[in-house]
Scaffold this motif. Structure first.
Motif, PDB file in Angstrom:
ATOM      1  N   LEU A 339       0.754  -1.173   0.065  1.00  0.00           N
ATOM      2  CA  LEU A 339       0.008   0.054   0.048  1.00  0.00           C
ATOM      3  C   LEU A 339       1.050   1.438  -0.074  1.00  0.00           C
ATOM      4  O   LEU A 339       0.305   2.459  -0.102  1.00  0.00           O
ATOM      5  CB  LEU A 339      -1.109   0.052   1.269  1.00  0.00           C
ATOM      6  N   LEU A 351      -8.015   0.380   8.096  1.00  0.00           N
ATOM      7  CA  LEU A 351      -8.047   0.538   6.966  1.00  0.00           C
ATOM      8  C   LEU A 351      -7.664  -0.621   6.322  1.00  0.00           C
ATOM      9  O   LEU A 351      -8.205  -1.119   5.038  1.00  0.00           O
ATOM     10  CB  LEU A 351      -6.680   1.681   6.717  1.00  0.00           C
ATOM     11  N   PHE A 352      -6.571  -1.298   6.716  1.00  0.00           N
ATOM     12  CA  PHE A 352      -6.526  -2.894   6.248  1.00  0.00           C
ATOM     13  C   PHE A 352      -7.680  -3.642   6.329  1.00  0.00           C
ATOM     14  O   PHE A 352      -8.029  -4.675   5.277  1.00  0.00           O
ATOM     15  CB  PHE A 352      -5.363  -3.537   6.999  1.00  0.00           C
ATOM     16  N   GLN A 354     -10.943  -3.005   6.503  1.00  0.00           N
ATOM     17  CA  GLN A 354     -11.837  -2.374   5.445  1.00  0.00           C
ATOM     18  C   GLN A 354     -11.351  -2.989   4.115  1.00  0.00           C
ATOM     19  O   GLN A 354     -12.244  -3.340   3.226  1.00  0.00           O
ATOM     20  CB  GLN A 354     -11.947  -1.165   5.563  1.00  0.00           C
ATOM     21  N   MET A 355     -10.162  -3.009   3.693  1.00  0.00           N
ATOM     22  CA  MET A 355      -9.783  -3.205   2.462  1.00  0.00           C
ATOM     23  C   MET A 355      -9.973  -4.946   1.990  1.00  0.00           C
ATOM     24  O   MET A 355     -10.357  -5.301   1.188  1.00  0.00           O
ATOM     25  CB  MET A 355      -8.145  -2.997   2.248  1.00  0.00           C
ATOM     26  N   LEU A 398     -15.761   0.402  -2.955  1.00  0.00           N
ATOM     27  CA  LEU A 398     -14.385   0.714  -3.297  1.00  0.00           C
ATOM     28  C   LEU A 398     -13.939   2.305  -3.097  1.00  0.00           C
ATOM     29  O   LEU A 398     -13.166   2.666  -2.489  1.00  0.00           O
ATOM     30  CB  LEU A 398     -14.254   0.432  -4.816  1.00  0.00           C
ATOM     31  N   TRP A 401     -13.401   3.323   0.205  1.00  0.00           N
ATOM     32  CA  TRP A 401     -11.968   2.881   0.861  1.00  0.00           C
ATOM     33  C   TRP A 401     -11.047   3.664   0.328  1.00  0.00           C
ATOM     34  O   TRP A 401     -10.133   3.929   0.967  1.00  0.00           O
ATOM     35  CB  TRP A 401     -12.161   1.320   0.614  1.00  0.00           C
ATOM     36  N   TYR A 405      -8.187   5.728   2.163  1.00  0.00           N
ATOM     37  CA  TYR A 405      -6.844   5.524   1.690  1.00  0.00           C
ATOM     38  C   TYR A 405      -6.162   6.821   1.393  1.00  0.00           C
ATOM     39  O   TYR A 405      -5.048   7.274   1.862  1.00  0.00           O
ATOM     40  CB  TYR A 405      -6.639   4.525   0.674  1.00  0.00           C
TER      41      TYR A 405
END
Length: 489
Positions: A339, A351-352, A354-355, A398, A401, A405
């Protein structure tokens, strides 16, 4: 570069007691010929690649001729298969032919797969077929290109000898090259047969030839086991980060040097499925993609138990307890690189998480997601992305997210150009998808080996662009995502 007859051998394993294996010669294959040779592995051995195109090369590695220096041995080991101990294992279709010593003093095992029956064949024919040989040949090249520790494959040879599986197939030989073929199962064999003096002898052998810095350590066996734990943790972190599922993580398929070993029903993720099962014979999902970290620890525990004549319980427990921490550290480094995130902040875990939820719920192509992300400047993350629309059904989650990000990237000190360059170094454009390997196999079975060599080209440098082979980086066809691969492959 040397000719075959100029290779220097230093066959240390053959000096171990006779019950470490059985001396046996390969059984010849009829009318052998070369399918492909990997010049990068020739370089490791300091072998002239032109040698592979000679009839002598084909004859040597299919049992039709002898090479001075070879001392073929079928290695004896045992292991836990799908959680059950099996005492009847060993090189059932393989032989350790010898150990080549390079000018720099590096030792490389030369090992044949498909060389015929041995005392450990367990009613099998000891042969390999062309398709499985090609799969291992390409997989080892793919892992090397990705920077993941692996055994290597020098060449594939095919023959007119029929081998019967579900149907008659062409008998083949794979020439495997590795620093060592020692497995967890080698130590289990000596422990369960109560050969404790030989267990120590094998540990000393491993230390002497592969962990030589430990020879004068006051607790060499404890540090040896700790190193195996660490190497395994690094290996599993690499697998999980790149989306690789091994498929048969039995202890007899685990290397004490942390090498990816015994490629069979493996698979790289296409759509992201945490519970992806690549081995059609794995009915319970024991070796599913998301189970690999815990199975590696289970295997290390089995090895630790086998080493109890050399270690006390506290030493074993200390090493095993360090596994999860080391794995998490290594995996975190790899995913942050993917990332382009260098600094650590509290919101990173969310963040991870949710990804990965996005990838799973949307069945997003794992490799293409990260590679596409590696091309988008931070200023454009809130815009439309046609490349993403090809791999994601619903763009709304997407975009949510991507906005998170983009916000997270504002906390980074590095330039956007540096971030994207870093990401492209850690997100491959090319992986060995199952359908690519299958297509190459089907062409090879018709006598056309060109796709194998084309794949070698891109797999050697999977992070580069390779415009001539852009089609190898495309989204896989639907049929390519559902290929059934089993241990019999």
């Amino acid at each position: 570069m040397r000719k075959l007859t100029e290779l220097i051998f230093n066959n240390t394993y053959s000096e171990l007691p006779s019950h470490f294996g059985t001396r046996i010669t390969p059984q010849p294959l009829d009318n052998p010929s070369l399918v492909s040779v990997n010049p990068m592995i020739c370089d490791l051995l300091e072998l002239d690649p032109a040698e592979a195109n000679t009839p002598y090369f084909a004859d040597i590695f299919t049992g039709n001729d002898d090479l001075s220096g070879f001392e073929p041995i079928a290695m004896k080991y045992t292991g836990h298969q799908f959680g059950q101990y099996n005492p009847d294992l060993g090189d059932g279709r393989g032989l350790l032919m010898g150990e080549v010593l390079t000018s720099a003093g590096k030792k490389w095992d030369i090992h044949l797969k498909g060389s015929g029956q041995t005392p450990y064949s367990r009613m099998g024919d000891g042969r390999a077929v062309l398709r499985s040989s090609i799969r291992e040949y390409l997989a080892s090249a793919a892992m090397k290109g990705l920077g993941i520790q692996t055994t290597h494959a020098l060449a594939v040879l095919v023959s007119d000898t029929p081998v019967y599986r579900e149907k008659a197939e062409q008998g083949a030989t794979l020439i495997r090259v590795a620093e060592s073929h020692l497995r967890f199962g080698h130590f289990e064999y000596l422990f369960y047969t109560q050969r404790h003096e030989d267990l120590k002898l094998l540990a000393d052998y491993l230390i002497k030839h592969h962990f030589s810095d430990l020879r004068d350590h006051p607790s060499p066996y404890a540090v040896m086991f700790q190193r195996i734990v660490d190497l395994t943790a690094v290996l599993i972190a690499d697998w999980q980060a790149v989306g690789f599922a091994h498929g048969v993580m039995n202890t007899d398929n685990m290397s004490v040097l942390g090498l990816t070993f015994d490629y069979g029903p493996y698979g790289f993720l296409d759509d992201y499925q945490p519970g992806f099962i690549c081995n059609h014979s794995d009915y319970t999902g024991r070796y599913a993609f998301n189970q690999q970290p815990s199975i590696a620890l289970w295997n290390l525990s089995a090895l630790g138990y086998a080493l109890t004549p050399l270690l006390d319980k506290a030493e074993i427990d200390t090493a095993l307890h360090s596994y999860q921490t080391r794995l998490q550290q290594e995996y975190s480094i790899r995913m942050r690189n993917k990332l382009g995130i260098m600094e650590r902040h509290e919101e990173d875990s969310a963040l991870f998480s949710q990804m990965f939820d996005l990838l799973a719920t949307q069945a997003v192509d794992y490799t293409l997601f990260f590679r596409i992300l590696s091309t988008i400047p931070a200023s454009q993350l809130s815009g439309s992305h046609p490349l993403f629309s090809e791999i994601i059904r619903d763009m709304a989650p997407l975009q949510i997210w991507l906005n998170a990000y983009a916000k997270r990237l504002t906390l980074e000190q590095q330039s956007d150009e540096s971030r994207l360059a870093l990401m492209r170094l850690h997100n491959p454009k090319f992986i060995l998808r199952n359908y690519l390997a299958q297509t190459a196999i089907e062409q090879a079975e018709k006598g056309d080996y060109s796709m194998i060599d084309d794949l070698l080209t891109v797999l050697a440098r999977p992070y580069d662009e390779h415009p001539a082979f852009e089609h190898f980086a495309a989204k896989p066809p639907e049929w390519g995502k559902t290929l059934e691969i089993s241990c019999s492959s």
